[in-house]
Motif scaffolding. Structure first.
Motif, PDB file in Angstrom:
ATOM      1  N   VAL A  87      39.297  48.348  28.639  1.00 48.85           N
ATOM      2  CA  VAL A  87      38.547  47.191  29.129  1.00 48.85           C
ATOM      3  C   VAL A  87      37.571  47.720  30.165  1.00 48.85           C
ATOM      4  O   VAL A  87      37.947  47.969  31.317  1.00 48.85           O
ATOM      5  CB  VAL A  87      39.471  46.124  29.746  1.00 48.85           C
ATOM      6  N   LEU A  88      36.328  47.923  29.763  1.00 49.25           N
ATOM      7  CA  LEU A  88      35.342  48.557  30.626  1.00 49.25           C
ATOM      8  C   LEU A  88      34.482  47.504  31.313  1.00 49.25           C
ATOM      9  O   LEU A  88      33.754  46.761  30.656  1.00 49.25           O
ATOM     10  CB  LEU A  88      34.461  49.507  29.814  1.00 49.25           C
ATOM     11  N   LEU A  89      34.559  47.454  32.635  1.00 48.95           N
ATOM     12  CA  LEU A  89      33.712  46.580  33.439  1.00 48.95           C
ATOM     13  C   LEU A  89      32.719  47.457  34.175  1.00 48.95           C
ATOM     14  O   LEU A  89      33.083  48.190  35.095  1.00 48.95           O
ATOM     15  CB  LEU A  89      34.566  45.784  34.429  1.00 48.95           C
ATOM     16  N   ASP A  90      31.468  47.414  33.723  1.00 51.73           N
ATOM     17  CA  ASP A  90      30.449  48.329  34.257  1.00 51.73           C
ATOM     18  C   ASP A  90      30.940  49.766  34.236  1.00 51.73           C
ATOM     19  O   ASP A  90      30.731  50.546  35.181  1.00 51.73           O
ATOM     20  CB  ASP A  90      30.062  47.931  35.685  1.00 51.73           C
ATOM     21  N   GLY A  91      31.649  50.135  33.164  1.00 51.68           N
ATOM     22  CA  GLY A  91      32.116  51.505  32.988  1.00 51.68           C
ATOM     23  C   GLY A  91      33.480  51.801  33.555  1.00 51.68           C
ATOM     24  O   GLY A  91      34.070  52.827  33.223  1.00 51.68           O
ATOM     25  N   GLN A  92      34.027  50.927  34.417  1.00 54.30           N
ATOM     26  CA  GLN A  92      35.357  51.137  34.983  1.00 54.30           C
ATOM     27  C   GLN A  92      36.407  50.586  34.029  1.00 54.30           C
ATOM     28  O   GLN A  92      36.345  49.425  33.641  1.00 54.30           O
ATOM     29  CB  GLN A  92      35.486  50.431  36.339  1.00 54.30           C
ATOM     30  N   ASP A  93      37.379  51.413  33.665  1.00 46.04           N
ATOM     31  CA  ASP A  93      38.412  50.992  32.712  1.00 46.04           C
ATOM     32  C   ASP A  93      39.530  50.269  33.452  1.00 46.04           C
ATOM     33  O   ASP A  93      40.344  50.880  34.141  1.00 46.04           O
ATOM     34  CB  ASP A  93      38.964  52.201  31.957  1.00 46.04           C
ATOM     35  N   LEU A  94      39.577  48.949  33.279  1.00 44.75           N
ATOM     36  CA  LEU A  94      40.604  48.148  33.946  1.00 44.75           C
ATOM     37  C   LEU A  94      41.970  48.336  33.311  1.00 44.75           C
ATOM     38  O   LEU A  94      42.994  48.034  33.938  1.00 44.75           O
ATOM     39  CB  LEU A  94      40.216  46.669  33.912  1.00 44.75           C
ATOM     40  N   ALA A  95      42.020  48.825  32.077  1.00 40.61           N
ATOM     41  CA  ALA A  95      43.309  49.038  31.408  1.00 40.61           C
ATOM     42  C   ALA A  95      44.113  50.142  32.075  1.00 40.61           C
ATOM     43  O   ALA A  95      45.343  50.175  31.960  1.00 40.61           O
ATOM     44  CB  ALA A  95      43.094  49.366  29.930  1.00 40.61           C
ATOM     45  N   THR A  96      43.440  51.054  32.760  1.00 39.16           N
ATOM     46  CA  THR A  96      44.132  52.165  33.421  1.00 39.16           C
ATOM     47  C   THR A  96      43.905  52.162  34.931  1.00 39.16           C
ATOM     48  O   THR A  96      44.312  53.103  35.616  1.00 39.16           O
ATOM     49  CB  THR A  96      43.657  53.507  32.845  1.00 39.16           C
ATOM     50  N   ALA A  97      43.262  51.113  35.462  1.00 43.37           N
ATOM     51  CA  ALA A  97      42.960  51.059  36.890  1.00 43.37           C
ATOM     52  C   ALA A  97      44.232  50.918  37.713  1.00 43.37           C
ATOM     53  O   ALA A  97      45.247  50.381  37.253  1.00 43.37           O
ATOM     54  CB  ALA A  97      42.016  49.898  37.181  1.00 43.37           C
ATOM     55  N   SER A  98      44.182  51.372  38.949  1.00 43.56           N
ATOM     56  CA  SER A  98      45.318  51.249  39.855  1.00 43.56           C
ATOM     57  C   SER A  98      45.445  49.812  40.339  1.00 43.56           C
ATOM     58  O   SER A  98      44.527  48.998  40.186  1.00 43.56           O
ATOM     59  CB  SER A  98      45.131  52.172  41.057  1.00 43.56           C
ATOM     60  N   ALA A  99      46.588  49.493  40.942  1.00 49.11           N
ATOM     61  CA  ALA A  99      46.815  48.146  41.465  1.00 49.11           C
ATOM     62  C   ALA A  99      45.776  47.800  42.520  1.00 49.11           C
ATOM     63  O   ALA A  99      45.280  46.667  42.575  1.00 49.11           O
ATOM     64  CB  ALA A  99      48.222  48.040  42.038  1.00 49.11           C
ATOM     65  N   GLU A 100      45.417  48.755  43.356  1.00 54.97           N
ATOM     66  CA  GLU A 100      44.421  48.516  44.398  1.00 54.97           C
ATOM     67  C   GLU A 100      43.054  48.240  43.789  1.00 54.97           C
ATOM     68  O   GLU A 100      42.320  47.342  44.237  1.00 54.97           O
ATOM     69  CB  GLU A 100      44.350  49.718  45.330  1.00 54.97           C
ATOM     70  N   GLU A 101      42.698  48.985  42.747  1.00 56.25           N
ATOM     71  CA  GLU A 101      41.413  48.763  42.080  1.00 56.25           C
ATOM     72  C   GLU A 101      41.375  47.399  41.406  1.00 56.25           C
ATOM     73  O   GLU A 101      40.346  46.712  41.421  1.00 56.25           O
ATOM     74  CB  GLU A 101      41.167  49.873  41.058  1.00 56.25           C
ATOM     75  N   LEU A 102      42.487  46.969  40.822  1.00 57.82           N
ATOM     76  CA  LEU A 102      42.540  45.662  40.179  1.00 57.82           C
ATOM     77  C   LEU A 102      42.411  44.531  41.185  1.00 57.82           C
ATOM     78  O   LEU A 102      41.791  43.501  40.896  1.00 57.82           O
ATOM     79  CB  LEU A 102      43.838  45.520  39.384  1.00 57.82           C
ATOM     80  N   ARG A 103      43.000  44.697  42.368  1.00 58.84           N
ATOM     81  CA  ARG A 103      42.880  43.668  43.403  1.00 58.84           C
ATOM     82  C   ARG A 103      41.423  43.457  43.806  1.00 58.84           C
ATOM     83  O   ARG A 103      41.009  42.354  44.157  1.00 58.84           O
ATOM     84  CB  ARG A 103      43.724  44.041  44.620  1.00 58.84           C
ATOM     85  N   ALA A 104      40.641  44.529  43.762  1.00 61.51           N
ATOM     86  CA  ALA A 104      39.231  44.424  44.115  1.00 61.51           C
ATOM     87  C   ALA A 104      38.414  43.747  43.026  1.00 61.51           C
ATOM     88  O   ALA A 104      37.307  43.265  43.278  1.00 61.51           O
ATOM     89  CB  ALA A 104      38.663  45.820  44.398  1.00 61.51           C
ATOM     90  N   VAL A 105      38.963  43.694  41.815  1.00 56.77           N
ATOM     91  CA  VAL A 105      38.259  43.095  40.675  1.00 56.77           C
ATOM     92  C   VAL A 105      38.646  41.630  40.484  1.00 56.77           C
ATOM     93  O   VAL A 105      37.791  40.761  40.272  1.00 56.77           O
ATOM     94  CB  VAL A 105      38.554  43.892  39.384  1.00 56.77           C
TER      95      VAL A 105
END
Length: 357
Positions: A87-105
């Motif tokens: 799941v690429l949001l502006d190139g960032q893969d949310l499927a493998t993102a960390s919990a902290e990165e997901l909170r920012a999204v």
């Protein structure tokens, strides 16, 4: 198929649309069944979304619509997990993102309007408190990175006014039970907009609302999409809502995408028998008195018993032996439409509607 629903002309994509904002590739979602086996709730879903674009995801209950939406930011309930794809949001893969990165999204880049306005709000908190919690986490800041309580309240009042709540400076201190169903839905929209997201996921935003309020909510979402450039993903089972609200439509069945393309083309010239069946079941004011609605024979598939063939084979009027031995791929046809149906791949005429029960 004889009569077709009226399809409104979609408004133009926001000028900011230049490239894919969200790219979903081969998304798969699994849940662990009580016996320990894997239940494949979503299989191989792929789509792209540009800035300012409107996309409807449609299908029967259990087709995987809401699960797909929740998987985009990994908010799956219970044992649910993203098993395949990206799941690429502006190139960032949310499927493998960390919990902290997901909170920012969550809430900031991708906002969510949940399904039931009657239960999605905490009854013991005021509407202002609901909005304040979102603004504390995701609201815009001043040049020093701060937003004080008074500024958050002013922004909350502004959001309530934007979504059409009368006297927002007073109603901000009311509790959810003091609002009608349509007003609660507007509050949920205000909460989803508080973080100024790039993508807004609206899960059945008009369910249980009367026709007048439904039109108001759809008009509000269209205005927000046009004015802010926020991309909209509208999850619904209502084909009339799809026709009036979105430029593109994604049809899901049994956890897979069976057809997608421009709304006008898909709704007036369906290529998959399931899409044809959904459209045939839509009531029409032009139909003679006493006309029976046409349903799709059979029942949706049990996801724990899916075989190797097409999930719709048991209910399909065009089924062939080859449909039962392999999952049909989603292939490009004409006019930007893709469909996953082997018998229908070479057809040019509209598909027949299912026989009345």
């Amino acid at each position: 198929m004889t009569a077709q629903p009226h399809v409104a002309q979609p408004h133009a994509v926001h000028p900011a649309a230049d490239r894919a904002l969200l790219e979903v590739r081969d998304l798969g979602v699994e849940f662990t069944a009580p016996d320990g086996s894997a239940l494949r709730a979503v299989r191989g879903v792929s789509f792209t979304l540009r800035r300012g674009e409107t996309l409807a995801v449609v299908g029967e209950s259990g087709s995987g619509k809401s699960t797909t939406a929740l998987a985009l930011t990994r908010m799956l309930p219970g044992t649910g997990r993203v098993s395949t794809g990206s799941v690429l949001l502006d190139g960032q893969d949310l499927a493998t993102a960390s919990a902290e990165e997901l909170r920012a999204v969550r809430g900031a880049r991708i906002g969510m309007i949940f399904q039931d306005p009657m239960t999605a709000l905490n009854p013991v908190l005021t509407v202002g408190r609901h909005l304040d919690e979102v603004l504390r986490a995701h609201g815009p800041r001043d040049r020093h990175g701060r937003r004080d309580r008074a500024a958050r309240r002013a922004r909350a009042v502004e959001l309530l006014d934007r979504v059409g709540i009368p006297e927002p400076h007073r109603r901000i201190d009311d509790h959810p039970h003091q609002f009608s169903g349509g007003q609660r839905q507007r509050v949920l929209i205000a909460m989803a907009l508080a973080g100024e997201p790039d993508v807004l996921l609206a899960d059945e935003p008009t369910t249980a609302l009367d026709a007048t309020v439904q039109e108001q909510i759809l008009a509000l979402l269209a205005d927000l999409n046009r004015e802010t450039g926020t991309a909209l993903v509208l999850i619904t089972h209502n084909m009339g809502v799809v026709a009036r609200s979105c430029a593109r439509v994604l049809v899901m069945y049994g956890g897979t995408v069976v057809e997608d393309g421009p709304t006008a083309e898909v709704l007036t010239h369906p290529r998959h028998p399931y899409t044809a069946g959904l459209l045939a079941a839509v009531p029409r004011l032009s139909a003679p008195s006493g006309t029976r609605l046409t349903g799709i024979p059979g029942s949706p598939p049990d996801l724990t018993l899916l075989g190797d063939g097409c999930a719709f084979a048991a209910r399909c009027t065009l089924v062939e032996d080859r449909c039962r031995t392999g999952v049909p791929p989603l292939v490009a046809l004409t006019d930007g439409v893709r469909a996953a149906c082997l018998p229908a791949a070479g057809r040019t005429a509209p598909l027949p509607a299912p026989a009345p029960p």
